[in-house]
Write a protein that holds these residues in place. Sequence first.
Motif, PDB file in Angstrom:
ATOM      1  N   VAL A   9       0.862  -1.183   0.000  1.00 26.61           N
ATOM      2  CA  VAL A   9       0.000   0.000   0.000  1.00 26.61           C
ATOM      3  C   VAL A   9       0.895   1.230   0.000  1.00 26.61           C
ATOM      4  O   VAL A   9       1.801   1.342   0.835  1.00 26.61           O
ATOM      5  CB  VAL A   9      -0.932   0.021   1.226  1.00 26.61           C
ATOM      6  CG1 VAL A   9      -1.753   1.301   1.250  1.00 26.61           C
ATOM      7  CG2 VAL A   9      -1.833  -1.210   1.232  1.00 26.61           C
ATOM      8  N   ALA A  10       0.655   2.138  -0.936  1.00 24.17           N
ATOM      9  CA  ALA A  10       1.514   3.308  -1.101  1.00 24.17           C
ATOM     10  C   ALA A  10       0.704   4.594  -1.138  1.00 24.17           C
ATOM     11  O   ALA A  10      -0.372   4.643  -1.734  1.00 24.17           O
ATOM     12  CB  ALA A  10       2.337   3.188  -2.382  1.00 24.17           C
ATOM     13  N   GLY A  31       1.229  -3.737  -8.963  1.00 27.32           N
ATOM     14  CA  GLY A  31       0.459  -4.436  -7.957  1.00 27.32           C
ATOM     15  C   GLY A  31       0.165  -3.690  -6.681  1.00 27.32           C
ATOM     16  O   GLY A  31      -0.507  -4.220  -5.783  1.00 27.32           O
ATOM     17  N   ALA A  32       0.640  -2.455  -6.537  1.00 29.87           N
ATOM     18  CA  ALA A  32       0.380  -1.697  -5.320  1.00 29.87           C
ATOM     19  C   ALA A  32      -1.028  -1.123  -5.313  1.00 29.87           C
ATOM     20  O   ALA A  32      -1.599  -0.821  -6.364  1.00 29.87           O
ATOM     21  CB  ALA A  32       1.393  -0.563  -5.171  1.00 29.87           C
ATOM     22  N   LYS A  33      -1.566  -0.968  -4.122  1.00 27.84           N
ATOM     23  CA  LYS A  33      -2.781  -0.183  -3.909  1.00 27.84           C
ATOM     24  C   LYS A  33      -2.317   1.233  -3.585  1.00 27.84           C
ATOM     25  O   LYS A  33      -1.539   1.437  -2.656  1.00 27.84           O
ATOM     26  CB  LYS A  33      -3.616  -0.766  -2.769  1.00 27.84           C
ATOM     27  CG  LYS A  33      -4.085  -2.204  -3.016  1.00 27.84           C
ATOM     28  CD  LYS A  33      -4.829  -2.729  -1.798  1.00 27.84           C
ATOM     29  CE  LYS A  33      -5.368  -4.130  -2.042  1.00 27.84           C
ATOM     30  NZ  LYS A  33      -4.275  -5.135  -2.147  1.00 27.84           N
ATOM     31  N   VAL A  34      -2.795   2.215  -4.352  1.00 27.48           N
ATOM     32  CA  VAL A  34      -2.213   3.551  -4.323  1.00 27.48           C
ATOM     33  C   VAL A  34      -3.210   4.595  -3.838  1.00 27.48           C
ATOM     34  O   VAL A  34      -4.359   4.631  -4.306  1.00 27.48           O
ATOM     35  CB  VAL A  34      -1.706   3.957  -5.725  1.00 27.48           C
ATOM     36  CG1 VAL A  34      -1.045   5.331  -5.684  1.00 27.48           C
ATOM     37  CG2 VAL A  34      -0.729   2.910  -6.261  1.00 27.48           C
ATOM     38  N   VAL A  35      -2.767   5.439  -2.910  1.00 26.69           N
ATOM     39  CA  VAL A  35      -3.499   6.649  -2.558  1.00 26.69           C
ATOM     40  C   VAL A  35      -2.871   7.784  -3.359  1.00 26.69           C
ATOM     41  O   VAL A  35      -1.708   8.146  -3.137  1.00 26.69           O
ATOM     42  CB  VAL A  35      -3.422   6.950  -1.050  1.00 26.69           C
ATOM     43  CG1 VAL A  35      -4.163   8.258  -0.734  1.00 26.69           C
ATOM     44  CG2 VAL A  35      -4.006   5.799  -0.239  1.00 26.69           C
ATOM     45  N   VAL A  36      -3.620   8.308  -4.315  1.00 24.31           N
ATOM     46  CA  VAL A  36      -3.147   9.408  -5.169  1.00 24.31           C
ATOM     47  C   VAL A  36      -3.489  10.712  -4.453  1.00 24.31           C
ATOM     48  O   VAL A  36      -4.644  11.131  -4.425  1.00 24.31           O
ATOM     49  CB  VAL A  36      -3.802   9.362  -6.557  1.00 24.31           C
ATOM     50  CG1 VAL A  36      -3.257  10.479  -7.442  1.00 24.31           C
ATOM     51  CG2 VAL A  36      -3.579   8.008  -7.208  1.00 24.31           C
ATOM     52  N   ALA A  37      -2.486  11.352  -3.872  1.00 21.77           N
ATOM     53  CA  ALA A  37      -2.713  12.526  -3.024  1.00 21.77           C
ATOM     54  C   ALA A  37      -2.231  13.791  -3.711  1.00 21.77           C
ATOM     55  O   ALA A  37      -1.198  13.795  -4.396  1.00 21.77           O
ATOM     56  CB  ALA A  37      -1.992  12.359  -1.685  1.00 21.77           C
ATOM     57  N   GLY A  38      -2.990  14.871  -3.521  1.00 24.13           N
ATOM     58  CA  GLY A  38      -2.599  16.149  -4.102  1.00 24.13           C
ATOM     59  C   GLY A  38      -3.436  17.281  -3.576  1.00 24.13           C
ATOM     60  O   GLY A  38      -4.348  17.081  -2.756  1.00 24.13           O
ATOM     61  N   LEU A  39      -3.131  18.474  -4.048  1.00 23.65           N
ATOM     62  CA  LEU A  39      -3.907  19.653  -3.682  1.00 23.65           C
ATOM     63  C   LEU A  39      -5.309  19.569  -4.289  1.00 23.65           C
ATOM     64  O   LEU A  39      -5.517  18.847  -5.274  1.00 23.65           O
ATOM     65  CB  LEU A  39      -3.190  20.913  -4.172  1.00 23.65           C
ATOM     66  CG  LEU A  39      -1.865  21.251  -3.474  1.00 23.65           C
ATOM     67  CD1 LEU A  39      -1.105  22.305  -4.266  1.00 23.65           C
ATOM     68  CD2 LEU A  39      -2.114  21.727  -2.043  1.00 23.65           C
TER      69      LEU A  39
END
Length: 287
Positions: A9-10, A31-39
């Motif tokens: 998890v990233a 294969g990662a589960k991704v939290v796409v973070a931004g403004l």
Amino acid sequence: MGNRLEGKVAIVTGGGSGIGEAICKKFAKEGAKVVVAGLPEDPVEDVVKEIQETGGVAIPFSGDLSSLANAQSCVELAVKQYGKLDILINNAGTFPETNMLSDFTEEAFDYLLKNNNKTVFAMSKAALPELQKTKGNIVTAGSESGILGIAQNVPYGASKGFNHAFTKGLAAEQAQKGVRCNVVAPGPIDTGWTHKETGPMDSQMEKMVTQATILGRRGTPEEVANVYLFLASDEASYVSGAVYPVDGGTLIAKGPAGELAADSMKKQPKEELDLEHSKESHTSVRK
């Protein structure tokens, strides 16, 4: 789909465009589960949709991550959604202005420190308790200018130098907790930052940064994401406290070396990732 990050998890900050978009899509592909973070103004939801459409797993997070409260909320979202956190990618940053120091505005300087340094501090602090549980790792965005310095943007190079020292200290501190910490230090990359039409560089600087590489070209976001992938993966289990230049040889170039590069070196590789936001620039000074 690959499997180099299978089960991981990233969180990727600055994940909506440029190098961050490439990291998100590369990690999801592996294969990662991704939290796409931004403004809030970043296209994080678009990137999440694009990942999901290709079979990847991702969720968005929008907020100012220089706020510790928002950073903690981002980490909590990852853990609530996926049960853990293995990887933090401190990619978010800004390149707000090019000016001689005598003309560099205080507003741009404050915005630079907020986005390039305070976000790294807040996200690292918030993520460490979870990363200690998973024996995870942090990879932070540095720059070749954090090693060499950069004219007409002295504070930018200094902010990246902070990230290098911060990460080395954190690596030494967190080894006893099982957490690795490293830096990726790009040179001129083919994003909105390095084009005069979409970023703060003028035509002279745009040409100068390209010719300062021994390969005679900008790197691609995917080429940088490949190095993030290695450092975030278990393949880099013996790497911590390192600064990895991805700069086309800028650090060893002498003079306008790019003029002498073979045509084959100047040709960018064909990318595998479908990057819709690589040229979007989110560099303007915002209060």
